[in-house]
Structure formats: C-alpha cells, structure tokens
Design a protein around this motif. Structure first.
Motif, mmCIF file in Angstrom:
data_model
loop_
_atom_site.group_PDB
_atom_site.id
_atom_site.type_symbol
_atom_site.label_atom_id
_atom_site.label_comp_id
_atom_site.label_asym_id
_atom_site.label_seq_id
_atom_site.Cartn_x
_atom_site.Cartn_y
_atom_site.Cartn_z
ATOM 1 N N SER A 256 0.806 -1.225 0.000
ATOM 2 C CA SER A 256 0.000 0.000 0.000
ATOM 3 C C SER A 256 0.835 1.269 0.000
ATOM 4 N N LEU A 257 2.148 1.144 0.192
ATOM 5 C CA LEU A 257 3.018 2.316 0.341
ATOM 6 C C LEU A 257 3.978 2.529 -0.825
ATOM 7 N N VAL A 258 3.904 1.696 -1.873
ATOM 8 C CA VAL A 258 4.947 1.753 -2.902
ATOM 9 C C VAL A 258 4.405 2.005 -4.312
ATOM 10 N N LYS A 259 3.262 2.599 -4.434
ATOM 11 C CA LYS A 259 2.719 2.864 -5.762
ATOM 12 C C LYS A 259 3.671 3.752 -6.566
ATOM 13 N N GLY A 260 4.040 3.290 -7.766
ATOM 14 C CA GLY A 260 4.923 4.046 -8.636
ATOM 15 C C GLY A 260 6.368 4.098 -8.193
ATOM 16 N N ALA A 261 6.735 3.330 -7.160
ATOM 17 C CA ALA A 261 8.074 3.412 -6.582
ATOM 18 C C ALA A 261 9.035 2.390 -7.184
ATOM 19 N N GLY A 281 0.471 -3.280 -5.100
ATOM 20 C CA GLY A 281 0.852 -1.899 -4.823
ATOM 21 C C GLY A 281 1.114 -1.047 -6.035
ATOM 22 N N GLY A 282 1.338 -1.658 -7.177
ATOM 23 C CA GLY A 282 1.614 -0.868 -8.373
ATOM 24 C C GLY A 282 2.994 -0.254 -8.395
ATOM 25 N N ALA A 283 3.979 -0.923 -7.808
ATOM 26 C CA ALA A 283 5.359 -0.430 -7.856
ATOM 27 C C ALA A 283 5.831 -0.375 -9.300
ATOM 28 N N ALA A 284 6.615 0.647 -9.624
ATOM 29 C CA ALA A 284 7.077 0.812 -11.000
ATOM 30 C C ALA A 284 8.134 -0.211 -11.366
ATOM 31 N N GLU A 285 9.016 -0.518 -10.395
ATOM 32 C CA GLU A 285 10.137 -1.423 -10.654
ATOM 33 C C GLU A 285 10.512 -2.128 -9.357
ATOM 34 N N VAL A 286 10.707 -3.446 -9.420
ATOM 35 C CA VAL A 286 11.062 -4.213 -8.225
ATOM 36 C C VAL A 286 12.287 -5.072 -8.514
ATOM 37 N N THR A 287 13.304 -4.927 -7.666
ATOM 38 C CA THR A 287 14.497 -5.768 -7.726
ATOM 39 C C THR A 287 14.529 -6.608 -6.460
ATOM 40 N N ARG A 329 23.339 3.886 -6.918
ATOM 41 C CA ARG A 329 21.934 3.564 -7.222
ATOM 42 C C ARG A 329 21.089 3.743 -5.965
ATOM 43 N N LEU A 330 20.038 4.525 -6.060
ATOM 44 C CA LEU A 330 19.122 4.743 -4.943
ATOM 45 C C LEU A 330 17.725 4.252 -5.321
ATOM 46 N N PHE A 331 16.992 3.768 -4.331
ATOM 47 C CA PHE A 331 15.639 3.252 -4.523
ATOM 48 C C PHE A 331 14.657 4.071 -3.689
ATOM 49 N N ASP A 332 13.403 4.093 -4.134
ATOM 50 C CA ASP A 332 12.354 4.788 -3.374
ATOM 51 C C ASP A 332 11.964 4.025 -2.117
ATOM 52 N N ALA A 333 12.103 2.715 -2.165
ATOM 53 C CA ALA A 333 11.734 1.875 -1.009
ATOM 54 C C ALA A 333 12.695 0.691 -0.932
ATOM 55 N N VAL A 334 13.181 0.427 0.283
ATOM 56 C CA VAL A 334 14.077 -0.709 0.514
ATOM 57 C C VAL A 334 13.500 -1.550 1.644
#
Length: 433
Positions: A256-261, A281-287, A329-334
């Motif tokens: 619920s906290l990572v939309k577009g992240a 959540g609709g995250a843009a990219e997930v590694t 490299r930085l991420f919006d959520a880790v």
C-alpha cells in the motif's frame, strides 16, 4: 565480511533416523533419573505423576535447575502434575528428562489438567483462526497452532490449502500425533500433511522420526492464495513449514506504500513482498535479491504464476547492496527481511553486528525521504534492542529515521506475556531522512 545466507531460515534438516532401531545395534541403557531425591513432606497426597518446582515461574520452558523432586520414574512424554515449592498444585506439563528443558508447561492453575484438556487446547487454537480471526476470508495459508502460545509447546502447525505442515520439537507431541492429526484435519477441512523434525531435536528428545504418521496422499507442491496473490509452496525445498505466512499483513501494508516506486527487496526468499509490491501496490520497478538459488527459482515461478515482471537476482544481499552503493543507485523503497542472525546466546554479539551492517548498507540504498522497512526474526533480540541497532546504523551515516511503527506477525502468531522470546518477528517502518 563473510557472505550470509539471505533467506529467512535454513531448510529443515533431514528427519532423524534413530540408530537404535537398526538391526544388530544394542540399545543403550536407561538413563538414571537425575531428579530422584527425597520426596517433600505431604507429597504422598499429590496426584501422580508429579514434578516439584523449586522456584515460581510462568515461563513454559522449565530448565533442570528449577526442578525439585519427581514422583519416581516418569515415562518420557508423560503429562505430569506440577506442584510449587509450597506444595500447591501449580499446573501441568510435558515431561522428558533427557530434554534440555525437562518440563514444558502447558497449563498454569489449580485445576487438574488431563489429556482431554490438551485436545480442547488444539480445538481453541483452530477456532481462533477460523471463527474469530476469520482468516479463511483472505487466505488459505495461515498458522493453525503456535506452540507454547496456544498451550501446546513443541507443536507448530501451518495450513496450506488442503495440506497441514507440522513442526514437532517435543517427544510428548510426537507421541500424540496419531490422535491429533485426524482431529486437526477434521477441524481445518484439510486432507494431507507433512511432518518435520529437526535432526538435533529428534536426537535429544528421543523421537523416532521414521515413524511419522503417513499422509493419506503424497505432498510436494501446493498452490495457496493470499490477498489475491497465488504462491506455490514446495515442501521438498521450502524453508521452515513451507512459506512465511507470518508476514502476510506486512506484505499487504508494504504494497500500500509503494505505488509508482522503485523497490529493492533484499533477502526476498520466494518473492512474497516483491510480488505484493508489484501486483497489489503498483510499484514501477522491483528488484529482489537472495543468495539461495532454490529460493530465487521459487520466486521466479511465483512471479510467472501471477504474470508479474520482477528482476530476481541470485546474489548475496551484503555484496549486492555494496555494489548498489558503489554504483550510486538509490531506490524509493528498501525492504530487509534477512534470516535469523541470532540463533543462540553464544552468537548474540555477532548477530547484532550482522543486523547493524546489513541495515547500514540498506539505508545507503534509500533515497532521502524514501521508505525503509527492516525486519528481524531472531527471538532473542528484543524489539527495543533491534530498534536501537537500526537507529545506530542510521546515525553512523549521519541520517535520521522518521519511525512510523514497529509491527510483528499476523494475529495467528500470538506470543505469551511470560515468554518474550516468542515475540520473534519485528518489523520497523520508517522514512529515511
């Protein structure tokens, strides 16, 4: 720094085959009763078999130093009456002299506790999950019975669709499986089961793992559904009881906290958080990163089952995070969900250092103002000490954390107020400033 296993726990060890059962091998002599001493005054009126406590304790695990006399030879696995140092009935527990904790309390109180009360405890546990928490409405994978917290120390039961996965760690539970399994299947509406016993525990408890009750049908792969996501559980290669259903609520919250992240999931195991982040959540990219090659393979299968495109990476979490730091490299959520770094008290300081170092690396991968979620599944690590370790890691980099919450497992994983070690899973949620 050494590489560390990324998934939450090591796979269950092979079941123990008792060497004494092999043809031609002599049986060892019975162990002398270490607790046979002078019976206290008035004990002739006590209900047999009985065990006396030297000290008052409400912790379910009772060590030898806390025990006084016992009523002669007691068969291993027996349900015994427990009396306090004043000669009053204190409760009941499982007895096994050869165990590291010879007495495992299952009831505290002055009423006589019998076998039928054990069955009632099992029924209460299932009722809590199915009727009170109503978990069947959102998933068919949850904890049915949580050991000491449900009054049955030595038994953990998870449900995965029509399969029950059982972890047994006391001889007393092992001796009662033939009675309890049909009852569990009837209460849960399940048909098949798998039974796991740690090799070392089997040896210490005297469990003959080769005599485990057979499942009516073979169990290998089963598909479960959690909040609309399908996961495949592989009992031949999976960890613990097959799947970490304890993180169910946290996976939903994270999504619920990572939309577009852009999301980095370190120690991803079979992809639970990663798939939830992308699909729900609709995250843009997930590694998603894990050192266990089999776990990564399971995660990829789960991604494909749900038609989600995720970059799953087979690598050590420490090494991968360092490379991201070098690359800038930085991420919006880790998210950090590592294995149990503290297994015993002897390794406490080393485990703290691992948590500190991993959190330092993880924080360096979060952009300022990004979401940072970090977990610990070490029961010996208190919530306060875990929080202190994470804060210290942030301060070492001159960063502050805006801490929003610390959560734990779902409500199907309760813990006893008298057994703080049962509060094993801690999840700290923060904004990395």
């Amino acid at each position: 720094m050494n590489d560390f296993h990324n998934s939450r726990d090591s796979r269950p060890k092979p079941v123990y085959r008792d060497r004494r059962s092999q043809p031609g091998r002599p049986r060892t002599a019975p162990k002398k009763n270490l607790f046979a001493n002078k019976s206290p005054e008035g004990s002739e009126q006590w209900l047999k078999p009985w065990v006396e406590l030297k000290y008052f304790t409400y912790n379910p695990a009772v060590f030898p130093r806390m025990l006084g006399s016992v009523s002669g030879e007691i068969a291993p696995g027996s349900l015994v009456n427990v009396y306090d140092k004043n000669g009053e009935l204190f409760g009941a527990g499982f007895w096994n002299e050869s165990s590291r904790t010879p007495l495992r309390m299952v009831y505290h109180g002055k009423d006589v506790f019998a076998e039928r009360d054990l069955d009632a405890a099992l029924e209460r546990a299932v009722k809590l999950r199915r009727e009170v928490l109503r978990l069947d409405e959102t998933t068919n994978a949850y904890r049915v019975l949580h050991g000491d917290s449900d009054g049955l120390g030595g038994l953990v039961v998870d449900r995965y669709a029509d399969v029950l996965s059982l972890e047994v760690s006391t001889l007393a539970v092992w001796q009662r499986l033939n009675r309890w399994l049909p009852l569990l299947h009837r209460l849960c509406g399940t048909k098949r089961h798998v039974v796991q016993v740690d090799e070392g525990i089997a040896r210490m408890e005297g469990i003959r793992a080769e005599e485990a009750p057979e499942s009516p049908a073979p169990v290998r792969l089963v598909k479960i559904v959690e909040n609309g996501i399908t996961y495949e559980v592989d009992f031949a290669q999976g960890h613990k009881t097959g799947f970490f259903c304890d993180q169910r609520d946290n996976r939903l919250k994270f999504a619920s906290l990572v939309k577009g992240a852009t999301v980095l999931d370190l120690c991803c195991y079979s992809g639970g958080f990663s798939i939830a982040a992308k699909m729900l959540g609709g995250a843009a990219e997930v590694t998603a990163v894990d050192l266990d090659e089999k776990a990564v393979a399971m995660a990829k299968r789960n991604g494909n089952i749900n038609r989600q495109r995720i970059d799953f990476v087979h690598a050590d979490a420490f090494v991968y995070a360092r490379q991201m730091v070098r690359n800038g490299r930085l991420f919006d959520a880790v998210l950090l969900d590592p294995p149990k770094f503290i297994v015993g008290r002897d390794g406490y300081e080393e485990g703290i250092k691992k948590y500190h170092d991993l959190n330092m690396l993880g924080l360096q991968c979060v952009r300022p103002g990004g979401l940072f979620v970090t977990c610990s599944c070490s029961g010996l690590l208190s919530p306060a000490e875990f929080e202190h370790t994470v804060i210290k890691a942030a301060q070492r980099q001159g960063r502050k954390l805006q801490i929003m919450a610390m959560t734990g497992p779902g409500w199907d994983h309760p813990f006893l107020s008298t057994y703080p070690e049962g509060r094993y899973l801690k999840v700290l949620w923060a904004i990395a400033l």
